[in-house]
Scaffold this motif. Structure first.
Motif, short mmCIF file in Angstrom:
data_model
loop_
_atom_site.label_atom_id
_atom_site.label_comp_id
_atom_site.label_asym_id
_atom_site.label_seq_id
_atom_site.Cartn_x
_atom_site.Cartn_y
_atom_site.Cartn_z
N THR A 58 1.02 -1.25 -0.08
CA THR A 58 -0.14 0.04 -0.09
C THR A 58 0.90 1.28 0.01
O THR A 58 0.61 2.18 -0.71
CB THR A 58 -0.90 -0.09 1.31
N VAL A 59 1.92 1.31 0.86
CA VAL A 59 2.71 2.50 0.89
C VAL A 59 3.52 2.49 -0.29
O VAL A 59 3.63 3.49 -0.80
CB VAL A 59 3.75 2.31 2.22
N TYR A 60 4.00 1.44 -0.88
CA TYR A 60 4.83 1.53 -2.31
C TYR A 60 3.86 2.31 -3.45
O TYR A 60 4.41 3.17 -3.96
CB TYR A 60 5.46 0.16 -2.61
N PHE A 61 2.79 1.59 -3.57
CA PHE A 61 1.64 2.06 -4.48
C PHE A 61 1.33 3.76 -4.33
O PHE A 61 1.24 4.53 -5.25
CB PHE A 61 0.53 1.34 -4.72
N GLY A 62 1.25 3.81 -2.84
CA GLY A 62 0.85 5.29 -2.75
C GLY A 62 1.92 6.19 -3.01
O GLY A 62 1.59 7.46 -3.47
N ILE A 63 2.90 6.02 -2.39
CA ILE A 63 4.20 6.99 -2.83
C ILE A 63 4.42 7.18 -4.29
O ILE A 63 4.78 8.05 -4.61
CB ILE A 63 5.45 6.33 -2.11
N SER A 106 2.34 6.82 -6.67
CA SER A 106 1.26 7.52 -7.13
C SER A 106 1.51 8.89 -7.23
O SER A 106 1.44 9.81 -7.74
CB SER A 106 -0.05 7.01 -6.89
N ILE A 107 1.69 9.32 -5.89
CA ILE A 107 2.03 10.92 -5.31
C ILE A 107 3.18 11.24 -6.24
O ILE A 107 3.00 12.36 -6.81
CB ILE A 107 2.38 11.04 -3.89
N LEU A 108 4.28 10.58 -6.31
CA LEU A 108 5.48 11.15 -6.93
C LEU A 108 5.24 11.31 -8.30
O LEU A 108 5.95 11.88 -9.13
CB LEU A 108 6.69 10.42 -6.41
N LEU A 109 4.38 10.40 -8.78
CA LEU A 109 4.31 10.48 -10.42
C LEU A 109 3.27 11.56 -10.83
O LEU A 109 3.62 12.23 -11.82
CB LEU A 109 3.65 9.26 -10.91
N GLU A 139 3.11 21.24 0.37
CA GLU A 139 2.60 21.59 -0.49
C GLU A 139 2.62 20.54 -1.68
O GLU A 139 3.62 20.06 -2.39
CB GLU A 139 3.16 23.12 -1.22
N PHE A 140 1.50 20.29 -2.45
CA PHE A 140 1.51 19.31 -3.50
C PHE A 140 1.41 20.14 -4.84
O PHE A 140 0.38 20.75 -5.09
CB PHE A 140 0.13 18.36 -3.58
N ILE A 141 2.36 20.12 -5.71
CA ILE A 141 2.58 20.84 -6.88
C ILE A 141 2.10 19.85 -8.15
O ILE A 141 3.13 19.12 -8.37
CB ILE A 141 3.70 21.51 -7.16
N PRO A 142 1.17 20.05 -8.73
CA PRO A 142 0.77 19.07 -9.89
C PRO A 142 1.92 18.89 -11.06
O PRO A 142 2.37 20.19 -11.12
CB PRO A 142 -0.44 19.69 -10.54
#
Length: 132
Positions: A83-88, A90-93, A127-130
């Motif tokens: 779950t953590v691998y996929f979550g990270i 997805s966020i970093l992509l 801050e999440f920058i698309p």
């Protein structure tokens, strides 16, 4: 969790001065071990490289217990990692991450010692920058 608890099933002789009797509750302070320089040099430094395969021999067995160990380790360990691998990923992509102004450095974050889980005792923002 900051600790592990077990009940001794049978008498266990630790050494000549200490025997844990059957039925005794035993608590293991896993968080304390994770921050002990005896087991992890410079324990307050964020150093994920200490867990690389080539450094595996430097970790004292049973000193790193985020999910417990042995026959009663957490059954959700593999699910948590995936779950953590996929979550990270997805966020970093999809986003670039930047710390918000006036946020504490990781080494200065206050910990909430009132709860059962190991959590920050203050609000932390990023801050999440698309990505385009």
């Amino acid at each position: 969790m900051g600790w592990l608890d077990r009940i001794a099933m049978e008498d266990y002789k630790v050494d000549d001065k200490l025997t844990i009797e059957a039925g005794t509750a035993v608590y293991i302070n896993s968080t304390g071990m994770h921050y002990d320089p005896k087991y992890f040099p410079d324990p307050y430094k964020f150093d994920p490289d200490r867990f690389l395969p080539e450094n595996k021999d430097k970790i004292v067995p049973y000193s790193y217990l985020p999910f417990g160990e042995g026959p009663r380790f957490c059954i959700g360990k593999r699910f948590a990692f995936m779950t953590v691998y996929f979550g990270i990923a997805s966020i970093l992509l999809n986003y670039k991450l930047r710390p918000c102004p006036n946020m504490p450095r990781p080494s200065d974050i206050k910990i909430d010692y009132r709860g059962i889980l190991y959590l920050p005792g203050e609000t932390l923002n990023v801050e999440f920058i698309p990505r385009k």
